[in-house]
Write a protein that holds these residues in place. Structure first.
Motif, PDB file in Angstrom:
ATOM      1  N   LEU A  12      39.977  51.640  42.599  1.00 28.19           N
ATOM      2  CA  LEU A  12      40.172  50.297  43.141  1.00 28.19           C
ATOM      3  C   LEU A  12      39.204  49.321  42.497  1.00 28.19           C
ATOM      4  CD1 LEU A  12      41.488  48.321  45.127  1.00 28.19           C
ATOM      5  CD2 LEU A  12      39.810  49.070  46.832  1.00 28.19           C
ATOM      6  N   GLU A  13      37.955  49.730  42.359  1.00 34.61           N
ATOM      7  CA  GLU A  13      36.947  48.865  41.738  1.00 34.61           C
ATOM      8  C   GLU A  13      37.336  48.542  40.299  1.00 34.61           C
ATOM      9  OE1 GLU A  13      32.926  50.000  42.744  1.00 34.61           O
ATOM     10  OE2 GLU A  13      32.210  49.116  40.880  1.00 34.61           O
ATOM     11  N   GLN A  14      37.811  49.538  39.554  1.00 34.87           N
ATOM     12  CA  GLN A  14      38.226  49.315  38.161  1.00 34.87           C
ATOM     13  C   GLN A  14      39.438  48.391  38.101  1.00 34.87           C
ATOM     14  OE1 GLN A  14      36.454  50.197  35.442  1.00 34.87           O
ATOM     15  NE2 GLN A  14      37.916  48.872  34.422  1.00 34.87           N
ATOM     16  N   GLU A  15      40.357  48.589  39.019  1.00 34.26           N
ATOM     17  CA  GLU A  15      41.552  47.748  39.098  1.00 34.26           C
ATOM     18  C   GLU A  15      41.163  46.294  39.379  1.00 34.26           C
ATOM     19  OE1 GLU A  15      45.245  47.793  42.097  1.00 34.26           O
ATOM     20  OE2 GLU A  15      44.702  49.775  41.329  1.00 34.26           O
ATOM     21  N   ILE A  16      40.243  46.108  40.315  1.00 36.86           N
ATOM     22  CA  ILE A  16      39.778  44.763  40.658  1.00 36.86           C
ATOM     23  C   ILE A  16      39.034  44.145  39.480  1.00 36.86           C
ATOM     24  CG2 ILE A  16      38.209  43.450  42.146  1.00 36.86           C
ATOM     25  CD1 ILE A  16      38.963  45.463  44.403  1.00 36.86           C
ATOM     26  N   LYS A  17      38.224  44.941  38.807  1.00 34.72           N
ATOM     27  CA  LYS A  17      37.476  44.447  37.645  1.00 34.72           C
ATOM     28  C   LYS A  17      38.440  43.946  36.564  1.00 34.72           C
ATOM     29  CE  LYS A  17      33.755  46.737  36.075  1.00 34.72           C
ATOM     30  NZ  LYS A  17      32.939  47.682  35.270  1.00 34.72           N
ATOM     31  N   SER A  18      39.483  44.706  36.300  1.00 31.47           N
ATOM     32  CA  SER A  18      40.486  44.287  35.311  1.00 31.47           C
ATOM     33  C   SER A  18      41.183  43.007  35.745  1.00 31.47           C
ATOM     34  CB  SER A  18      41.528  45.387  35.095  1.00 31.47           C
ATOM     35  OG  SER A  18      40.930  46.517  34.541  1.00 31.47           O
ATOM     36  N   TRP A  19      41.543  42.951  37.024  1.00 29.70           N
ATOM     37  CA  TRP A  19      42.219  41.762  37.554  1.00 29.70           C
ATOM     38  C   TRP A  19      41.303  40.542  37.470  1.00 29.70           C
ATOM     39  CZ3 TRP A  19      41.276  38.437  41.635  1.00 29.70           C
ATOM     40  CH2 TRP A  19      42.307  37.574  41.965  1.00 29.70           C
ATOM     41  N   LEU A  20      40.027  40.708  37.857  1.00 27.52           N
ATOM     42  CA  LEU A  20      39.080  39.599  37.790  1.00 27.52           C
ATOM     43  C   LEU A  20      38.880  39.117  36.355  1.00 27.52           C
ATOM     44  CD1 LEU A  20      36.215  40.604  40.248  1.00 27.52           C
ATOM     45  CD2 LEU A  20      37.592  38.528  40.355  1.00 27.52           C
ATOM     46  N   THR A  21      38.805  40.052  35.420  1.00 32.10           N
ATOM     47  CA  THR A  21      38.639  39.691  34.015  1.00 32.10           C
ATOM     48  C   THR A  21      39.833  38.873  33.534  1.00 32.10           C
ATOM     49  OG1 THR A  21      37.341  41.685  33.627  1.00 32.10           O
ATOM     50  CG2 THR A  21      38.252  40.599  31.686  1.00 32.10           C
ATOM     51  N   GLU A  22      41.025  39.281  33.936  1.00 36.00           N
ATOM     52  CA  GLU A  22      42.239  38.550  33.557  1.00 36.00           C
ATOM     53  C   GLU A  22      42.234  37.144  34.157  1.00 36.00           C
ATOM     54  OE1 GLU A  22      45.867  36.680  34.209  1.00 36.00           O
ATOM     55  OE2 GLU A  22      45.152  37.945  35.833  1.00 36.00           O
ATOM     56  N   ARG A  23      41.893  37.025  35.431  1.00 32.79           N
ATOM     57  CA  ARG A  23      41.870  35.716  36.099  1.00 32.79           C
ATOM     58  C   ARG A  23      40.791  34.824  35.498  1.00 32.79           C
ATOM     59  NH1 ARG A  23      45.733  34.397  36.446  1.00 32.79           N
ATOM     60  NH2 ARG A  23      45.078  32.569  37.565  1.00 32.79           N
ATOM     61  N   LEU A  24      39.618  35.386  35.252  1.00 33.75           N
ATOM     62  CA  LEU A  24      38.527  34.621  34.655  1.00 33.75           C
ATOM     63  C   LEU A  24      38.920  34.128  33.271  1.00 33.75           C
ATOM     64  CD1 LEU A  24      35.654  33.726  35.305  1.00 33.75           C
ATOM     65  CD2 LEU A  24      34.842  35.829  34.239  1.00 33.75           C
ATOM     66  N   SER A  25      39.563  34.987  32.517  1.00 28.43           N
ATOM     67  CA  SER A  25      40.053  34.618  31.193  1.00 28.43           C
ATOM     68  C   SER A  25      40.990  33.410  31.281  1.00 28.43           C
ATOM     69  CB  SER A  25      40.785  35.814  30.575  1.00 28.43           C
ATOM     70  OG  SER A  25      41.514  35.437  29.446  1.00 28.43           O
ATOM     71  N   ALA A  26      41.887  33.427  32.253  1.00 30.47           N
ATOM     72  CA  ALA A  26      42.834  32.322  32.430  1.00 30.47           C
ATOM     73  C   ALA A  26      42.114  31.038  32.846  1.00 30.47           C
ATOM     74  CB  ALA A  26      43.884  32.698  33.475  1.00 30.47           C
ATOM     75  N   HIS A  27      41.181  31.140  33.775  1.00 31.35           N
ATOM     76  CA  HIS A  27      40.476  29.947  34.258  1.00 31.35           C
ATOM     77  C   HIS A  27      39.545  29.348  33.204  1.00 31.35           C
ATOM     78  CE1 HIS A  27      41.968  29.838  38.316  1.00 31.35           C
ATOM     79  NE2 HIS A  27      41.706  31.121  38.466  1.00 31.35           N
ATOM     80  N   LEU A  28      39.031  30.192  32.323  1.00 24.25           N
ATOM     81  CA  LEU A  28      38.109  29.717  31.290  1.00 24.25           C
ATOM     82  C   LEU A  28      38.801  29.444  29.958  1.00 24.25           C
ATOM     83  CD1 LEU A  28      35.114  32.134  31.936  1.00 24.25           C
ATOM     84  CD2 LEU A  28      35.282  29.728  32.590  1.00 24.25           C
TER      85      LEU A  28
END
Length: 94
Positions: free
Chosen positions: A9-25
């Motif tokens: 779950l932590e790895q899944e969230i980390k991947s999701w956060l990285t994707e969202r951060l990439s989009a926002h930045l």
């Protein structure tokens, strides 16, 4: 004690956060180091609010703004969110 599946779950969230951060930045995911504080990427207040909105929508969690300062990296935020998800799931099971 580690909750079964919490590492996944932590790895899944980390991947999701990285994707969202990439989009926002507006930067490629490959440029996001999950150990670098988010402020070092120039995450402004508007992008931070949008990211928190995404988190709240995805995980059905309300987060105080201080969470970003207490868990300043993708890795730290993912660990926190995985913990919150596990607590939320076990709390609703009873």
């Amino acid at each position: 004690m580690t909750v079964p599946g919490s590492v996944d779950l932590e790895q899944e969230i980390k991947s999701w956060l990285t994707e969202r951060l990439s989009a926002h930045l507006s930067r490629p995911q490959s440029e996001i180091n999950t150990e670098v504080p988010l402020v070092e990427y120039g995450l402004d207040s508007v992008a931070a609010l949008s990211l928190f909105g995404d988190i709240e929508e995805k995980f059905v969690l309300y987060l105080e703004p201080a969470v970003a300062w207490e868990h300043p990296t993708v890795t730290a935020m993912a660990a926190f969110l995985a913990q919150e998800q596990a607590a939320s799931s076990s709390g609703s099971a009873g």
